[in-house]
Design an enzyme around this catalytic site. Structure first.
Site, PDB file in Angstrom:
ATOM      1  N   CYS A   2       0.871  -1.184   0.000  1.00  0.00           N
ATOM      2  CA  CYS A   2       0.000   0.000   0.000  1.00  0.00           C
ATOM      3  C   CYS A   2       0.905   1.230   0.000  1.00  0.00           C
ATOM      4  O   CYS A   2       2.119   1.125   0.074  1.00  0.00           O
ATOM      5  CB  CYS A   2      -0.856   0.021   1.247  1.00  0.00           C
ATOM      6  SG  CYS A   2      -1.834  -1.453   1.484  1.00  0.00           S
ATOM      7  N   ARG A  27       1.273   1.767  -5.954  1.00  0.00           N
ATOM      8  CA  ARG A  27       1.439   0.798  -4.850  1.00  0.00           C
ATOM      9  C   ARG A  27       0.116   0.177  -4.448  1.00  0.00           C
ATOM     10  O   ARG A  27       0.070  -0.777  -3.652  1.00  0.00           O
ATOM     11  CB  ARG A  27       2.063   1.479  -3.628  1.00  0.00           C
ATOM     12  CG  ARG A  27       3.423   2.094  -3.830  1.00  0.00           C
ATOM     13  CD  ARG A  27       3.913   2.766  -2.566  1.00  0.00           C
ATOM     14  NE  ARG A  27       4.138   1.791  -1.527  1.00  0.00           N
ATOM     15  CZ  ARG A  27       5.249   1.073  -1.392  1.00  0.00           C
ATOM     16  NH1 ARG A  27       6.226   1.242  -2.260  1.00  0.00           N
ATOM     17  NH2 ARG A  27       5.385   0.184  -0.447  1.00  0.00           N
ATOM     18  N   TRP A  74      -3.721  -1.623  -1.270  1.00  0.00           N
ATOM     19  CA  TRP A  74      -3.643  -2.824  -2.099  1.00  0.00           C
ATOM     20  C   TRP A  74      -4.038  -3.950  -1.158  1.00  0.00           C
ATOM     21  O   TRP A  74      -3.253  -4.374  -0.318  1.00  0.00           O
ATOM     22  CB  TRP A  74      -2.231  -3.031  -2.640  1.00  0.00           C
ATOM     23  CG  TRP A  74      -2.114  -4.261  -3.462  1.00  0.00           C
ATOM     24  CD1 TRP A  74      -1.652  -5.490  -3.070  1.00  0.00           C
ATOM     25  CD2 TRP A  74      -2.475  -4.412  -4.834  1.00  0.00           C
ATOM     26  NE1 TRP A  74      -1.705  -6.377  -4.099  1.00  0.00           N
ATOM     27  CE2 TRP A  74      -2.210  -5.756  -5.195  1.00  0.00           C
ATOM     28  CE3 TRP A  74      -3.007  -3.567  -5.786  1.00  0.00           C
ATOM     29  CZ2 TRP A  74      -2.457  -6.248  -6.480  1.00  0.00           C
ATOM     30  CZ3 TRP A  74      -3.233  -4.046  -7.061  1.00  0.00           C
ATOM     31  CH2 TRP A  74      -2.964  -5.384  -7.384  1.00  0.00           C
ATOM     32  N   ASN A 100       1.212   0.199   5.928  1.00  0.00           N
ATOM     33  CA  ASN A 100       1.610  -0.618   4.782  1.00  0.00           C
ATOM     34  C   ASN A 100       2.378  -1.801   5.357  1.00  0.00           C
ATOM     35  O   ASN A 100       3.323  -1.618   6.128  1.00  0.00           O
ATOM     36  CB  ASN A 100       2.505   0.170   3.820  1.00  0.00           C
ATOM     37  CG  ASN A 100       3.092  -0.744   2.747  1.00  0.00           C
ATOM     38  OD1 ASN A 100       2.429  -1.666   2.302  1.00  0.00           O
ATOM     39  ND2 ASN A 100       4.348  -0.531   2.385  1.00  0.00           N
ATOM     40  N   GLY A 101       1.968  -3.025   4.973  1.00  0.00           N
ATOM     41  CA  GLY A 101       2.677  -4.224   5.461  1.00  0.00           C
ATOM     42  C   GLY A 101       1.661  -5.303   5.813  1.00  0.00           C
ATOM     43  O   GLY A 101       0.499  -5.234   5.442  1.00  0.00           O
ATOM     44  N   GLU A 482       9.162 -19.122 -20.630  1.00  0.00           N
ATOM     45  CA  GLU A 482       8.914 -17.806 -20.017  1.00  0.00           C
ATOM     46  C   GLU A 482       9.976 -16.806 -20.454  1.00  0.00           C
ATOM     47  O   GLU A 482       9.663 -15.656 -20.782  1.00  0.00           O
ATOM     48  CB  GLU A 482       8.872 -17.941 -18.505  1.00  0.00           C
ATOM     49  CG  GLU A 482       8.797 -16.626 -17.749  1.00  0.00           C
ATOM     50  CD  GLU A 482       7.583 -15.768 -18.102  1.00  0.00           C
ATOM     51  OE1 GLU A 482       6.625 -16.293 -18.717  1.00  0.00           O
ATOM     52  OE2 GLU A 482       7.609 -14.574 -17.805  1.00  0.00           O
ATOM     53  N   LYS A 486       9.119 -13.307 -22.390  1.00  0.00           N
ATOM     54  CA  LYS A 486       9.596 -11.985 -21.932  1.00  0.00           C
ATOM     55  C   LYS A 486      10.262 -11.249 -23.090  1.00  0.00           C
ATOM     56  O   LYS A 486      10.003 -10.083 -23.345  1.00  0.00           O
ATOM     57  CB  LYS A 486      10.591 -12.137 -20.783  1.00  0.00           C
ATOM     58  CG  LYS A 486       9.970 -12.392 -19.441  1.00  0.00           C
ATOM     59  CD  LYS A 486       9.152 -11.253 -18.882  1.00  0.00           C
ATOM     60  CE  LYS A 486       7.678 -11.258 -19.023  1.00  0.00           C
ATOM     61  NZ  LYS A 486       6.833 -12.363 -18.865  1.00  0.00           N
ATOM     62  N   GLU A 489       7.705 -10.351 -26.123  1.00  0.00           N
ATOM     63  CA  GLU A 489       6.587  -9.421 -25.880  1.00  0.00           C
ATOM     64  C   GLU A 489       7.047  -7.988 -25.626  1.00  0.00           C
ATOM     65  O   GLU A 489       6.266  -7.061 -25.810  1.00  0.00           O
ATOM     66  CB  GLU A 489       5.687  -9.899 -24.739  1.00  0.00           C
ATOM     67  CG  GLU A 489       6.297  -9.839 -23.361  1.00  0.00           C
ATOM     68  CD  GLU A 489       5.263 -10.206 -22.293  1.00  0.00           C
ATOM     69  OE1 GLU A 489       4.073  -9.883 -22.443  1.00  0.00           O
ATOM     70  OE2 GLU A 489       5.653 -10.835 -21.309  1.00  0.00           O
ATOM     71  N   HIS A 505      14.533 -33.097 -33.240  1.00  0.00           N
ATOM     72  CA  HIS A 505      13.332 -33.484 -34.021  1.00  0.00           C
ATOM     73  C   HIS A 505      12.858 -32.343 -34.901  1.00  0.00           C
ATOM     74  O   HIS A 505      11.690 -32.301 -35.275  1.00  0.00           O
ATOM     75  CB  HIS A 505      12.230 -33.924 -33.058  1.00  0.00           C
ATOM     76  CG  HIS A 505      12.627 -35.071 -32.193  1.00  0.00           C
ATOM     77  ND1 HIS A 505      12.778 -36.357 -32.671  1.00  0.00           N
ATOM     78  CD2 HIS A 505      12.983 -35.108 -30.884  1.00  0.00           C
ATOM     79  CE1 HIS A 505      13.183 -37.147 -31.676  1.00  0.00           C
ATOM     80  NE2 HIS A 505      13.320 -36.416 -30.581  1.00  0.00           N
ATOM     81  N   LYS A 604      -2.449  -5.282 -20.229  1.00  0.00           N
ATOM     82  CA  LYS A 604      -2.015  -5.934 -18.990  1.00  0.00           C
ATOM     83  C   LYS A 604      -2.964  -7.069 -18.613  1.00  0.00           C
ATOM     84  O   LYS A 604      -2.549  -8.093 -18.119  1.00  0.00           O
ATOM     85  CB  LYS A 604      -1.951  -4.909 -17.846  1.00  0.00           C
ATOM     86  CG  LYS A 604      -1.462  -5.468 -16.508  1.00  0.00           C
ATOM     87  CD  LYS A 604      -0.086  -6.055 -16.616  1.00  0.00           C
ATOM     88  CE  LYS A 604       0.358  -6.747 -15.338  1.00  0.00           C
ATOM     89  NZ  LYS A 604       1.619  -7.514 -15.537  1.00  0.00           N
TER      90      LYS A 604
END
Ligand code: AGP
Length: 609
Positions: A2, A27, A74, A100-101, A482, A486, A489, A505, A604
């Site tokens: 947050c 955040r 958040w 925050n935490g 992956e 990255k 994209e 193959h 996103k």
């Protein structure tokens, strides 16, 4: 994750706090609020939704006053709602607090405080802090917090004000970031420097278990025992507009660098001691149900799918439960047969991906129970699951998923290790070793970030290539997929993640000087075979970037370049291997001048099928 702000001075507190929160909206942005002290009264305005809702609410209900604290949320404990938003207020309405935490022991503290007659209105962990302060308050706000801090376990950065103390703000931190902004006749607190940069470039970066008692003309820094501590003011090197990115050029770069902290937050309250079992609030499965499991089916899209592929390995290797992983878009097409006692693990950063939501419903309809591994609290996928284990990565703004990926794997590893423990599928020694390795991942992630310049130098040698292959085997085949995703994209360089065993193959026909290959060859079951693959490519003049454990002497002999990772159990290497591959993709894209945070054609969150 947050954002908190606070102000004491001569300006209107709400103006400063809203402007500061705008700089912190990255955040968290599911709810927001402000508390102001004026004329011996504490007034609070809170809203759910974006920060603009707070500005609108303050237009309707203006808060006067030059002392205030603000928060943008958040959600981690308690869904996004007005009642769960901060600031939280003591029962007598005199003390307000933003946080925050994550307070790990909030449940037991809540029970204790309730028995003493404190009334709770929210579902949050934060609310226990303000009632603890009220419990110990005897006229000295800072002393009351110092006493409350002794009861708290977990992470916090807090701002506190009281109607009894006009002109005074108390701030403190443990494991969550906090800065104190130094002004002339005014002072500030914030989760990061960017939120105060508009008014000052001078800040104190206070450390864990330190606090500040702040007035418009003074800042007193102490530890939690009240002993004075000294910090030199730090001059913020960049302008305010670079604020949300904290000085990083792109959100993606910032989020890559957030991974050590995010991993710590992901483990908080779940795994703190290798000798102790993992606890997973929200999993919502009894030991009996875990023991009865006959199959686990992962499903997701994109990067989350790659995390699911790693999850399949973790589930089979650790918990010895048959597992599979299917693309969400494909799963529905094959009308899957779902056996009794099947668990679907649905992976999604946003919790809103349409294909994944459809796959969840399909599996649920066919009788599977559903646990989701998501980042956004109370998202659609979370709401439709029987259990939810949040990855607690904080908002991920960059379209290319980075910290969410490594935390999805870490969260699934926690689940698989928990299942292994409950089902007796692994020995106590194996479990302790695995948990110890998981606890060292944040530090290993930091080591990898500290090597960024080495990876950047490798990127400089390959950024003008148009084609690439990423090869892996076993648990690192998903890492290859992956790594390739990255690169393609954000740089638009063609990259294909492929099983190294499959090269002979067909794909080996592609190998030539202009095509570089990333070969993931960390020590483990498939190491020797990977060396063979590297030799096959080199024999055909293809340049190779090896990914190897620190100290490996063979890979530097075989490959043209090496990305080094600290050794860890092979099953966890997808987490460490991901970081240099994220950095490689980032710098290649940056050298090509790409729009890294918003790559062309991508969004996103893909909320269409
Ligand atoms: C990953 O970098 C991409 N942004 C994309 O593949 C993403 O992982 C995919 O769309 C799934 O999103 P989700 O995790 O929010 O469900």
């Amino acid at each position: 994750m947050c954002g908190i702000v606070g102000y004491v001075g001569t300006r209107k507190a709400t103006d400063v706090c809203v402007a500061g929160l705008k700089r912190l909206e990255y955040r968290g942005y599911d709810s927001a609020g402000i508390a102001v002290v004026e004329d011996g009264k504490l007034e609070v305005v809170k809203v759910v939704g974006k920060l603009r809702n707070l500005s609108e609410a303050l237009e309707e209900t203006p808060l006067e006053g030059t002392l205030g604290i603000g928060h943008t949320r958040w959600a981690t404990h308690g869904k996004p709602s007005k009642i769960n938003s901060h600031p939280h207020v003591s029962n007598d309405g005199r003390i307000a607090l933003v946080h925050n935490g994550i307070i790990e022991n909030y449940a037991e503290l809540r029970d204790e405080l309730k028995q003493e007659g404190f009334e709770f209105v929210s579902e949050t962990d934060t609310e226990v802090i303000v009632h603890l302060v009220a419990r110990y308050y005897e006229g000295d706000l800072a002393a009351a917090f110092r006493r409350a801090a002794r009861d708290l376990e977990g992470a916090f950065a807090v701002g506190i004000v009281s109607a009894d103390h006009p002109g005074q703000m108390v701030a403190a931190r443990r494991f969550s970031p906090l800065v104190v902004g130094i002004g002339a006749g005014e002072n500030f607190i914030a989760s990061d420097m960017g939120a105060v940069r508009e008014w000052t470039d001078q800040v104190y970066v206070i450390e864990d278990d330190e606090m500040a008692v702040i007035t418009r003309d003074g800042i007193e820094l102490t530890d939690f025992e009240g002993k004075p501590v000294h910090h030199e003011p730090y001059t913020i090197p960049w302008p305010a507009e670079a604020a949300q990115k904290g000085g990083h050029k792109h959100f993606m770069h910032k989020e890559i660098h957030e991974q050590p902290r995010a991993m710590r937050e992901c483990l908080l309250g779940r795994l703190t001691d290798a000798e102790k079992s993992i606890t997973l609030e929200g999993l919502n499965m009894t030991e009996e149900e875990i023991k009865r499991l006959r199959k686990v089916v992962f499903t997701a899209c994109g990067t989350a799918f790659h995390a699911g592929l790693v999850g399949r390995f973790l589930m089979e290797k650790l918990a010895r439960i048959p597992a599979e992983c299917d693309l969400a878009a494909e799963l529905r097409a094959r009308d899957p047969v779902v056996l009794e006692d099947t668990l679907a693990i649905v992976v999604s950063q946003s919790g809103e991906t349409a294909d994944t939501l459809v796959a969840l419903r399909e599996l649920k309809e066919k009788g599977a129970s559903v646990v989701s591994v998501v980042n956004v609290v109370d998202s659609s996928i979370a709401r439709e699951s029987d259990g939810v284990v949040y990855i607690q990565a904080g908002p991920e703004i960059g379209v290319a998923s980075t910290k969410a990926y490594t935390l999805q794997i870490l969260t699934i590893a926690l689940i698989a290790a928990h299942f292994a423990d409950v089902r007796g599928a692994a020995s106590e020694h194996e479990l302790i070793e695995l948990r110890r390795a998981m606890l060292s991942l944040p530090e290993q992630a930091q080591t990898l970030l500290d090597r960024e310049d080495e990876v950047k130098a490798v990127a400089a040698r390959y950024y003008d290539s148009h084609n690439s292959l990423y090869l892996g085997r076993g648990v690192n085949l998903p890492s290859a997929m992956e790594g390739a995703l990255k690169l393609k994209e954000i740089s638009y360089v063609h990259a294909e993640g492929y099983s190294a065993g499959e090269m002979k193959h067909g794909p080996i026909a592609l190998v030539e000087r202009s095509l570089f290959t990333v070969a993931i060859a960390v020590k483990g079951d498939v190491y020797d075979k990977m060396i063979g693959n590297i030799q096959e490519i080199k024999a055909r003049s293809g340049p190779v970037i090896g990914v190897a454990f620190d100290g490996d002497t063979e890979i530097p002999r075989q490959a043209d370049d090496v990305l080094w990772v600290p050794p860890c159990p092979e099953l966890l290497t997808p987490i460490t291997v991901a970081i240099p591959l994220q950095i490689l993709a980032y710098h290649i894209a940056d050298m090509l001048g790409r729009e890294i945070d918003q790559p062309r054609n991508l969004a996103k969150t893909v909320t269409v099928e």
